[in-house]
Design a protein around this motif. Structure first.
Motif, PDB file in Angstrom:
ATOM      1  N   GLU A  19       0.843  -1.195   0.000  1.00  0.00           N
ATOM      2  CA  GLU A  19       0.000   0.000   0.000  1.00  0.00           C
ATOM      3  C   GLU A  19       0.877   1.244   0.000  1.00  0.00           C
TER       4      GLU A  19
ATOM      5  N   PRO B  72      -3.835   1.180  -3.177  1.00  0.00           N
ATOM      6  CA  PRO B  72      -3.812  -0.172  -2.601  1.00  0.00           C
ATOM      7  C   PRO B  72      -2.755  -1.072  -3.238  1.00  0.00           C
TER       8      PRO B  72
ATOM      9  N   SER C  52       0.942   4.703   0.967  1.00  0.00           N
ATOM     10  CA  SER C  52       0.276   5.735   1.768  1.00  0.00           C
ATOM     11  C   SER C  52       1.102   7.013   1.849  1.00  0.00           C
TER      12      SER C  52
END
Length: 542
Positions: free
Chosen positions: A287, A420, A289
């Motif tokens: 992921e 994702p 982020s």
């Protein structure tokens, strides 16, 4: 001569700015290699390289294999790469090349008579960079013609060696560390540098009359993060042979890092402002982020708005002096850059941004007084997102530095939602290298920001800020009303006056910090009739 920053490990930004030394070296390589390719009849005789005399061996080609190629080739490779665990590059150089000094590395130059497409009548030429010094990674390159790609193997005949380097060049296919594209950007008949790809995912370009300054990157990951920044690398490039009658060259690139693999296409059109359309597809292994899209990396040492502890004969030293933003609401924002005493990160929330970029707005030589660096010629870089980038923030990172050889400014777009793992993420944007976006007639923009102590008689914590605005077009009789806001402290003595010398206005105000160590400032001008006016933003810190 490059010197490395000695980074005290106790500082949270040390790993970042040390890593950004790579960006400084990339910027300096333009000086080391910025010879011009003259017409054939004026090319001087070059010294052939010393070559290790042994049978050549060919390394296994991982990505740029000779064969069929289409617009999906790199995307498919990136997708397959992301489906497997990350494998670090393991392509050691011969010992002598691995330990080259900066001066020795500079002594290996590309032979301009061997430039790709030199004798084919196309508007571009390509030259490769040798491996060595900081640039140890093997980068694969292929030339694309029609529907076929041909691997470009390393050849010592592409390079010349001077008297400084004593190490003979290898005969093996050791690959390259990057390449540069040349074009008749400034003078007909002279092919000089237009664009460079070298070092991690760094690249940079020039508009007409520019000198190299700020750089861009394919992707930013974990910038200013406590665990350390991750630097993706362009492992391979496929460069399309340009058409004889087109001012366009297309470069495809394969990006890889522990967190993500990706495919990029750069469509480059040189001009007064060199335009690069970027299309990218990311395949995250984890992921994402802490990701930055369309990142730019620049240098800001000091200006009239930040000369604390400055011991320099030059009034200003910077590759960029401000962050310009056009947000989704149509508001124009100008944030002068700073060289803070401590690392600082600013995030400007937005929805569907229309544009942002690091700008070199001051174009007067007198503001720099540097006969060698010519900071007034450094390009601005404006980013225009294509499509809806949704919610997120334009992030600005400013890192303390005491030297102009280090890139200490980073900007990028950070999506609000993480990307994702296992997904396929597409985005596109247009880059404009050269001048900043043209303002409409009647628009009002910030031309200068300066600050100093508010008491001319003695030292005082109270600060005086002076912001000059300039009108695009003729001056009018209208007088604006100034509004200044601060997140802390007290703002007093707000004055707005005409400034005939700048064809605009001067805003002055004082800030009493009281006990604050950080204050966000915002200034707006309101005119009787609607017009485009930049909003001035600034973060004051002790």
């Amino acid at each position: 001569m490059v010197s490395l920053l000695r980074c005290p490990s106790s500082k949270p930004y040390s790993s970042l700015i040390c890593s950004l030394t790579l960006g400084a070296v990339v910027a300096l390589s333009g000086v080391a290699y910025a010879e011009e390719t003259k017409p054939a009849e004026t090319v001087p005789v070059v010294t052939p390289p010393k070559v290790i005399s042994q049978p050549a061996t060919k390394n296994q080609v991982r990505f740029t294999k000779t064969g069929a190629f289409d617009s999906d080739t790199v995307v498919k490779i990136a997708k397959r790469l992301a489906a497997k665990p990350y494998v670090a590059l393991k392509d050691p150089l011969p010992a002598g090349l691995a330990k080259l000094s900066y001066d020795e590395y500079r002594d290996i130059r590309f032979n301009p008579t061997a430039s790709i497409w030199r004798d084919q009548g196309v508007p571009f030429q390509m030259q490769m960079f040798h491996r060595g010094f900081y640039f140890q990674d093997l980068i694969e390159i292929a030339i694309v013609e029609g529907q076929n790609a041909t691997h470009l193997a390393y050849e010592p005949k592409y390079f010349t060696a001077g008297e400084v380097i004593t190490q003979a060049l290898p005969n093996d296919d050791i690959g390259y560390s990057g390449f540069r594209i040349h074009n008749q950007l400034n003078t007909n008949g002279v092919f000089d540098e237009l664009m460079v790809f070298q070092g991690a995912s760094y690249f940079r370009a020039l508009g007409k009359g520019n000198a190299y300054g700020l750089s861009s990157r394919g992707l930013a990951l974990k910038t200013a993060d406590a665990e350390g920044e991750e630097f993706p690398i362009f492992r391979a490039f496929w460069v399309e042979r340009p058409y004889n009658d087109s001012n366009l060259i297309v470069v495809h690139a394969l990006l890889d890092s522990p967190s993500v693999a990706g495919a990029y296409t750069f469509s480059v059109r040189p001009g007064d402002n060199t335009l690069i359309d970027v299309e990218a597809t990311l395949f995250p292994r984890v992921e994402l982020s802490k990701v930055g899209l369309a990142p730019s990396t620049s240098m800001f040492l000091h200006s009239l708005n930040g000369r604390h502890d400055t011991d320099d004969f030059r009034p200003e030293v910077h590759d960029s002096d401000g962050l310009l933003m056009l947000n989704g609401r149509g508001e124009h924002l100008w944030r002068p850059l700073a060289n803070p005493r401590q690392l600082q990160v600013s995030a400007f929330s937005d929805n569907s941004p229309q544009g942002f970029g690091l700008i070199q707005r001051e174009r007067d030589y007198a503001s720099y007084q540097d006969l060698e660096a010519h900071y007034e010629r450094r390009p601005s870089l404006w980013i225009e997102p294509v499509g809806n980038w949704g919610q997120g923030s334009v992030v600005l990172t400013e890192i303390p530095t005491e030297s102009e050889i280090h890139d200490n400014i980073v900007s990028y777009w950070k999506p609000r939602q993480p990307i994702p793992a296992g997904s396929e993420f597409h985005f596109a944007y247009r880059m404009s290298w050269g001048d900043e976006p043209a303002a409409k007639v009647g628009a009002v923009h910030v031309s200068r920001s300066a600050s100093g102590r508010a008491d001319i008689a003695k030292a005082t914590p109270r600060r005086l800020f002076v912001v000059d605005y300039q009108i695009e077009g003729p001056m009018t009789d209208e007088m604006p009303v100034a509004k200044v806001e601060a997140s802390g402290g007290v703002v007093t003595n707000v004055v707005i006056a005409r400034n005939a010398a700048k064809n605009g206005y001067r805003l002055a105000f004082e800030l009493e910090p009281e006990d604050k160590e950080l204050i966000e400032l915002r200034a707006e001008l309101k005119f009787p009739t609607p017009r485009q006016v930049e909003t001035w933003l600034y973060r004051w810190t002790l």
